[in-house]
Design an enzyme around this catalytic site. Structure first.
Site, PDB file in Angstrom:
ATOM      1  N   MET A   1      -6.412  -0.676 -13.080  1.00  0.00           N
ATOM      2  CA  MET A   1      -5.968   0.443 -12.990  1.00  0.00           C
ATOM      3  C   MET A   1      -4.685   0.444 -12.452  1.00  0.00           C
ATOM      4  SD  MET A   1      -9.244   2.811 -12.067  1.00  0.00           S
ATOM      5  CE  MET A   1      -9.278   2.416 -10.143  1.00  0.00           C
TER       6      MET A   1
ATOM      7  N   GLY B   1      -3.563  -9.753  -5.617  1.00  0.00           N
ATOM      8  CA  GLY B   1      -5.064 -10.033  -6.325  1.00  0.00           C
ATOM      9  C   GLY B   1      -5.040 -10.003  -7.847  1.00  0.00           C
ATOM     10  N   HIS B   2      -4.534  -9.061  -8.288  1.00  0.00           N
ATOM     11  CA  HIS B   2      -4.353  -8.800  -9.773  1.00  0.00           C
ATOM     12  C   HIS B   2      -3.580 -10.220 -10.177  1.00  0.00           C
ATOM     13  CE1 HIS B   2      -4.744  -4.430  -8.591  1.00  0.00           C
ATOM     14  NE2 HIS B   2      -5.802  -4.870  -9.569  1.00  0.00           N
TER      15      HIS B   2
ATOM     16  N   LEU C   1      -0.462  -2.845  -9.180  1.00  0.00           N
ATOM     17  CA  LEU C   1      -0.800  -4.348  -8.964  1.00  0.00           C
ATOM     18  C   LEU C   1      -0.392  -5.119  -7.773  1.00  0.00           C
ATOM     19  CD1 LEU C   1      -0.024  -5.513 -12.776  1.00  0.00           C
ATOM     20  CD2 LEU C   1      -2.235  -4.487 -11.969  1.00  0.00           C
TER      21      LEU C   1
ATOM     22  N   SER D   1      -5.871  -1.984  -3.845  1.00  0.00           N
ATOM     23  CA  SER D   1      -4.863  -0.974  -4.025  1.00  0.00           C
ATOM     24  C   SER D   1      -4.921   0.260  -3.259  1.00  0.00           C
ATOM     25  CB  SER D   1      -4.693  -0.539  -5.376  1.00  0.00           C
ATOM     26  OG  SER D   1      -4.844  -1.479  -6.386  1.00  0.00           O
ATOM     27  N   ARG D   2      -6.117   0.406  -2.465  1.00  0.00           N
ATOM     28  CA  ARG D   2      -6.411   1.401  -1.634  1.00  0.00           C
ATOM     29  C   ARG D   2      -6.086   1.141  -0.074  1.00  0.00           C
ATOM     30  NH1 ARG D   2     -11.150   2.480  -5.234  1.00  0.00           N
ATOM     31  NH2 ARG D   2     -10.650   4.599  -6.068  1.00  0.00           N
TER      32      ARG D   2
ATOM     33  N   LEU E   1      -7.527  -8.029  -0.447  1.00  0.00           N
ATOM     34  CA  LEU E   1      -6.362  -7.058  -0.965  1.00  0.00           C
ATOM     35  C   LEU E   1      -6.917  -5.834  -1.920  1.00  0.00           C
ATOM     36  CD1 LEU E   1      -3.353  -9.505  -2.264  1.00  0.00           C
ATOM     37  CD2 LEU E   1      -4.031  -8.439  -0.133  1.00  0.00           C
TER      38      LEU E   1
HETATM   39  O1  PAF Z   1     -11.374  -2.773 -11.157  1.00  0.00           O
HETATM   40  C1  PAF Z   1     -10.839  -2.081 -11.704  1.00  0.00           C
HETATM   41  O2  PAF Z   1      -9.417  -1.744 -11.517  1.00  0.00           O
HETATM   42  C2  PAF Z   1     -11.594  -1.190 -12.580  1.00  0.00           C
HETATM   43  O3  PAF Z   1     -12.553  -0.376 -12.256  1.00  0.00           O
HETATM   44  C3  PAF Z   1     -11.542  -1.448 -14.032  1.00  0.00           C
HETATM   45  C4  PAF Z   1     -12.318  -2.741 -14.070  1.00  0.00           C
HETATM   46  C5  PAF Z   1     -10.120  -1.635 -14.415  1.00  0.00           C
HETATM   47  C6  PAF Z   1     -11.994  -0.304 -14.929  1.00  0.00           C
HETATM   48  O4  PAF Z   1     -11.414   0.900 -14.952  1.00  0.00           O
END
Ligand code: PAF
Length: 287
Positions: free
Chosen positions: A30, A36-37, A33, A188-189, A186
Site C-alpha cells: 500500500m 521491511g518492504h 515503503l 507504515s503506521r 517496521l
Molecule cells: O499488506 C499490505 O500492504 C496490504 O494489505 C496488501 C497485501 C498490499 C493488500 O492491499
C-alpha cells in the site's frame, strides 16, 4: 523502473517478460515503503528475473472508522525506493482503475474461518478487502511468485489459502519481519507514534519474547497461561500505556486455539498506542 497506471499496461508488461522466458516476482504494497518492504523487493529481485511492486491503498480493506484518508502516501519516494531495491515496474493504479464498476464491487473474496479470529474480531470486513484486492492483483499479474511479510501473519495465512483455493498460478512466499534495533516491527503506521509512544512501543515485541520463553524455557503448554502473561506485560509499564486488543497463542497453520501447545505455534498481539494500532507476532516450536 517503469511506472504503470493501467491494468492493461501492467498485464501486457508482465506477459511480455514471461514470453521472453523471464520469471516474475510480485510485491503487493500500500506504498509508504520502508525497510521491511525493501527486504521483500530485494528477496524478489534475488529470486526472479523481473520484480513488480504494486502501490495501491485499497479502500476495501479499511472500515469507515479506520485511517484510509490519513494513510501516508508518497509515490515519488516509493518509486525511488523500489528502483533502488531492484524493481523493474511499479504498478500504481487509481481507485477507479482497480474498481472500474465502482467502490462496492458485487464480487468479493471471503476466506472463511482463518479470517475470523484475532484481527477478524475487531476488523470483520478487513480480510475480505485484502483477499479481494490480492485476488485481483494475482489475476492481473498472472504466473509469478508473490512476496508478503510475516509481520501481517494472519493476512499471509489468508492470502496463501485464497491462492490455493482459487488455483492462482502464484507461489506465495512469506518473508521474516524486519525490526528496529530495539525490536519494534517496521510498519507504515509507526509514523503515527509520538516520541513518548515510540519509546514504549517495543513492549509489544518484548511481550512476544516473554511468551516464547514461557513455552521454550519453562515448558508451559497451556495457551491461556502464555497469553495471560503476554497480556499482563503489555498492559503493565509506564505511561503512555497500550490499550490491548488481543494477545493470543494459536496453531501456526490454521490459527485455531489449541487446548495444549504442540508443534509450530504462533504468538500474536495487537494493541492501540495513541493514534496507532500496532500488531506483531512470533513463531515458536513447542516440542
Ligand atoms: O499488506 C499490505 O500492504 C496490504 O494489505 C496488501 C497485501 C498490499 C493488500 O492491499
Amino acid at each position: 523502473v517503469q511506472v504503470i497506471e493501467t491494468v492493461d499496461g501492467f498485464r501486457k508488461a508482465l506477459d511480455a517478460d514471461r514470453t521472453q522466458g523471464r520469471t516474475v516476482g510480485l510485491v503487493p504494497t500500500m506504498g509508504s515503503l520502508h525497510a521491511g518492504h525493501r527486504s521483500l523487493i530485494e528477496r524478489s529481485a534475488a529470486d526472479n528475473d523481473v520484480t513488480a511492486v504494486t502501490v495501491f491503498v485499497n479502500p476495501l480493506q479499511f472500515a469507515p472508522t479506520e485511517d484510509l484518508a490519513a494513510y501516508p502516501r508518497d509515490l515519488d519516494r516509493d518509486v525511488a525506493l523500489a528502483a533502488e531495491a531492484g524493481a523493474a515496474f511499479v504498478f500504481a493504479p487509481s481507485v477507479e482503475e482497480m474498481y472500474p464498476t465502482g467502490p462496492a464491487p458485487l464480487t468479493t473474496v471471503t476466506v472463511a474461518t482463518i479470517s475470523e479470529p484475532l484481527e477478524g474480531r475487531t476488523r470483520p470486513t478487513h480480510f475480505a478487502g485484502v483477499a479481494t484486492v490480492v485476488a485481483k492483483l494475482f489475476a492481473i499479474a498472472g504466473q509469478c511468485r508473490a512476496y508478503f511479510g510475516e509481520k501481517d501473519y494472519q493476512q499471509l495465512a489468508v492470502i496463501r489459502r485464497m491462492a490455493a483455493d482459487l488455483s492462482f498460478p502464484v507461489e506465495v512466499v512469506g518473508c521474516p519481519t524486519v525490526r528496529e534495533p530495539d525490536g519494534l516491527a517496521l510498519s507504515s503506521r509507526n509514523v503515527y507514534l509520538t516520541a513518548e509512544e515510540r519509546a514504549v512501543a517495543p513492549r509489544l515485541h518484548e511481550a512476544l519474547q516473554l511468551g516464547k520463553r514461557r513455552i521454550e524455557k519453562d515448558g508451559e503448554r497451556d495457551p491461556r497461561t502464555v497469553a495471560h502473561a503476554m497480556q499482563q506485560y503489555i498492559e503493565a509499564g509506564k505511561e503512555p500505556r497500550f490499550i490491548l486488543d488481543y494477545a493470543e497463542v494459536v496453531d501456526a497453520a490454521d490459527l485455531a486455539t489449541p487446548t495444549r501447545l504442540f508443534g509450530d505455534v504462533r504468538l500474536l498481539v495487537a494493541a492501540r498506542l495513541g493514534k496507532a494500532r500496532l500488531i506483531d507476532n512470533l513463531g515458536v516450536r513447542a516440542r
